[in-house]
Design an enzyme around this catalytic site. Structure first.
Site, PDB file in Angstrom:
ATOM      1  N   THR A  48      -4.995  10.589  -0.683  1.00  9.63           N
ATOM      2  CA  THR A  48      -6.356  10.413  -0.176  1.00  9.63           C
ATOM      3  C   THR A  48      -6.674  11.424   0.915  1.00  9.63           C
ATOM      4  OG1 THR A  48      -5.657   8.811   1.505  1.00  9.63           O
ATOM      5  CG2 THR A  48      -6.345   7.934  -0.647  1.00  9.63           C
TER       6      THR A  48
ATOM      7  N   TYR B  67     -14.726   5.928   8.380  1.00 14.25           N
ATOM      8  CA  TYR B  67     -13.720   6.384   7.413  1.00 14.25           C
ATOM      9  C   TYR B  67     -14.176   5.990   6.014  1.00 14.25           C
ATOM     10  CZ  TYR B  67      -8.994   6.717   5.278  1.00 14.25           C
ATOM     11  OH  TYR B  67      -7.907   7.044   4.503  1.00 14.25           O
TER      12      TYR B  67
ATOM     13  N   HIS C  79       0.782  -1.238   0.000  1.00 13.27           N
ATOM     14  CA  HIS C  79       0.000   0.000   0.000  1.00 13.27           C
ATOM     15  C   HIS C  79       0.815   1.291   0.000  1.00 13.27           C
ATOM     16  CE1 HIS C  79      -3.544   2.342   0.249  1.00 13.27           C
ATOM     17  NE2 HIS C  79      -4.264   1.525   0.956  1.00 13.27           N
TER      18      HIS C  79
END
Length: 735
Positions: free
Chosen positions: A565, A552, A436
């Site tokens: 993001t 979230y 990630h």
């Protein structure tokens, strides 16, 4: 090496965009023609001034001086025009009023703005990185705005006394420490192209000492209903070739940049580390190692590692040739070397033991050569010896096993540090597991859409389900990697595997292909599909746990340079009011009115997040600065320690033109998913596929008595149906 001439050409095209060679010729012709018509020196006296110091007339006639000077001045004018257009475009892209337009109708102001964006974007076809220097920098919100929105976001989660204390903490922080921290952050925002992204990558991802398997890595899944071939080697041949084709386009910057409404560009910087990249463990922090080119991949099969070259005789291997190489690996009956089979479990466990083992045992002798082959490979391939697929006779259990296998496998048969792992199962099904830190899910999703469409639709298979083409008679075989792993390292491998196995065993997961209705019917409700789903998740969570929680939702900030993001805190006052009305069985009119208010608020929150006015990244950066200055803030500590008990993310379909879902609705991907963020919470990923399908991926921990993935899945499904009923519309199954 990538085609250097092509790379140079792309670099020049990117550097002068929105200028072009025809544009330069046009400017030069216009300038020289104008100068001749006006009977003025096109060099504007340039050579006359130079001639005072350098005897130019000895080497060049007056006519040539005029021509060369005119070309130099004209080229300078062209450069000025380019930078003017680029500056104008950057200014235009800093306006976000277009987001407030109703779908399907544009005001004259937005129409003019879109026309200007197209004009200043130039006439030539852009490459992947053409718009990078024209994208605006991420704006820094004021502390006052962030505090106001933060308090609004936590109001539905706190009782009156708790809210009063939180408000006091926030106001005290706003008056005392915040101005100093904000001043430092303003300085950073002035010199950095993005004041968030470098710290986000470092502190959220690379400095984490916990396992990245389950906690950070995520997965992407194969087609749900289509099985192009049952031959493992054949599927590997097509998919690996498709990935290498994508890499070639990426190296040449020939991938079309993602553009909203086919006009508004988004940042492409995250694509840079998709290939030839590995996360390298460290004691205090990890690092990303990226090499400019790699001509091989590494394949894992039954405990053995093989280095497979992707090129022969100066060209990329064809699908049937790759299939041939994979067949050789599958036919190899050699046993794993001591410690080799479960070596990759080091990448699945805690980071510090992995860093110690790597430095102590894997960086010398033949281990160094083998480790370099893995870490510098274009990507990692696992030939999984299990069979996974969506089984229509047992969809819940089959997708449960499929999802868990992609998320963590056996904990030792994926190299979790690679930018991504391609997983090919024994029955020909495929999937991805991605690290990630280097990029977010939409980037890997763009690659995956290309791979699925290229594999099944463009390349295809023969009648006996092999790759098209012929094997190569003289192709050298794969190279078996050699390891010398001492007993001490094998002990560390076993310890990491124990940690990883416990983490994997604790993951509960359910994948739901929601086929009752999709965005087509939701649009008839005149509601945003994403807002509809997010509100349904709130209703489902309240029914599941009897309470609201901090939620979230990932939103992209790629409208800005190097954007990643931002968080949409989708549990709002308006959403909670709607949920309570549903639970208390208020009148349909009241529930419908509250639903529309909640959807509008969610859209507004999403717009704020996308345009750099979110809450959480600003607070995160203020916290980082407070730690640099060694000044503790009770407010920031409390904010950043709050658990996200409902973590959600939409996987967008970015290239719908690759799939003809109208005539071939079976060509749908199930999307992907991730592990739970909180020990007592849920992780929910969803993908809106075509007009009639929404796939949900739900995860939680078995050890929590509060969570149950299957139960939550049933609650999501019922919440979606109950909300649709308010609009007096019926799902397909009930028509």
């Amino acid at each position: 090496m990538p085609d250097l001439l092509q790379v140079l050409q792309n670099g020049i095209m990117t550097g002068v965009y929105p200028g072009s060679a025809p544009g330069l010729m046009l400017v030069l012709a216009g300038y020289m023609g104008r100068a001749k018509y006006a009977q003025v020196d096109p060099s504007l006296g340039l050579f006359h001034k130079i001639g005072k110091y350098v005897p130019v007339s000895k080497y060049m006639s007056l006519d040539n001086q005029s021509r060369v000077g005119g070309i130099l001045v004209g080229t300078g004018l062209w450069v000025v025009i380019i930078f003017t257009m680029r500056s104008m475009l950057k200014g235009l892209l800093s306006w976000f009023g277009w987001m407030n337009e109703r779908h399907g109708s544009l005001t004259w102001k937005t129409r003019i703005w879109l026309a200007l964006v197209k004009i200043f974007s130039g006439m030539q076809t852009p490459n992947l990185y053409s718009f990078q220097t024209s994208l605006p920098n991420l704006p820094l919100p004021s502390v006052k705005e962030t505090m106001k929105r933060y308090l609004e976001s936590v109001r539905p989660l706190l009782d009156d006394e708790e809210y009063k204390k939180m408000k006091e903490l926030a106001l005290d922080f706003q008056k005392t420490l915040a101005p100093k921290l904000q001043w430092y952050l303003k300085l950073k925002s002035l010199w950095a192209t993005n004041y968030v992204s470098d710290w986000w990558e470092e502190y959220i991802y690379l400095r984490s000492r916990n396992p990245i398997m389950v906690n950070s890595n995520y997965y992407a899944m194969d087609f749900l209903y289509v099985f192009p071939t049952h031959h493992q080697a054949a599927r590997a041949g097509n998919t690996i070739h498709a990935i290498m084709l994508y890499r070639r386009k990426l190296d040449r910057a020939q991938i079309k940049p993602l553009m909203l409404q086919n006009t508004i560009p988004m940042c492409s910087s995250q694509y840079e580390c998709m290939f030839n990249t590995s996360r390298i463990p460290g004691i205090e922090t990890d690092t990303l190692q990226h090499v400019s080119d790699s001509r091989h991949i590494v394949v894992y099969h039954k405990g053995r590692y093989f280095k497979v070259s992707m090129f022969y005789d100066g060209r990329l291997l064809l699908p049937r040739e790759i299939e041939q190489q994979i067949e050789r690996i599958l036919a190899d009956t050699s046993e794993p070397q001591p410690g080799e089979e479960k070596l990759a479990s080091l990448t699945a466990g805690d980071r510090v033991p992995w860093a110690c083992a790597r430095d102590a045992y894997l960086r010398q002798g033949k281990n160094r050569h083998s480790l370099d082959a893995v870490e510098k490979a274009a990507f990692f391939v696992t030939l999984d010896d299990t069979e996974q697929r969506h089984d229509p006779d047992d969809p819940v259990e089959s997708l449960h096993k499929f999802g868990k296998s992609l998320l963590h496998g056996k904990c030792y048969d994926r190299w979790f540090d690679k930018s991504f792992n391609l997983i090919i199962y024994k029955n020909g099904t495929i999937g991805l597991n991605a690290e990630h830190s280097w990029a977010d899910a939409p980037i890997i999703g763009h690659l995956w859409e290309h791979v699925l469409s290229t594999d099944a639709i463009k390349l295809g298979y023969t009648d006996d389900y092999h790759c098209k083409g012929q094997p190569h008679r003289n192709l050298p075989g794969p190279q078996r990697l050699q390891w010398n792993i001492p007993p001490e390292c094998q002990t560390m491998i076993a310890n990491s595997l124990s940690v990883a196995q416990a983490l994997a065993d604790d993951v509960d997961m359910v994948i739901i292909p929601f086929q009752e209705f999709g965005k087509g019917l939701i649009k008839k409700c005149k509601t945003s599909p994403d807002a509809f789903i997010q509100i349904a998740l709130q209703l489902a969570h309240f029914r599941d746990k009897g309470k609201f929680c901090l939620t979230y939702e990932a939103s992209m900030t790629r409208l800005f340079r190097e954007g990643r993001t931002e968080t949409v805190r989708s549990c709002t006052n308006e959403t909670c009011a709607f949920v309570k009305a549903m639970v208390n069985n208020e009148t349909r009119e009241k529930k419908l009115s509250l639903l529309k208010q909640a959807a509008e608020m969610h859209q507004q929150m999403y717009r704020l997040a996308m345009t750099g006015k979110g809450i959480d990244r600003h607070l995160f950066c203020l916290y980082v600065i407070s730690q640099y200055l060694q000044q503790d803030s009770p407010f920031l500590k409390k904010v950043l320690s709050e658990p996200w008990r409902l973590s959600t993310s939409q996987t967008p379909m970015q290239q719908p033109e690759l799939f003809d879902l109208v005539n071939h609705p079976e060509y749908v991907s199930s999307g992907g998913g991730f592990g739970p963020v909180a020990d007592d919470g849920y992780g929910v990923a969803y993908i809106i596929v075509g007009e009639n399908l929404i796939n949900f991926h739900i995860s939680c921990k078995c050890s929590s008595p509060e969570t149950d993935a299957r139960r939550f899945g049933r609650n999501i499904k019922q919440a979606m149906l109950d909300m649709l009923e308010l609009f007096q519309l019926k799902p397909r199954a009930l028509k």
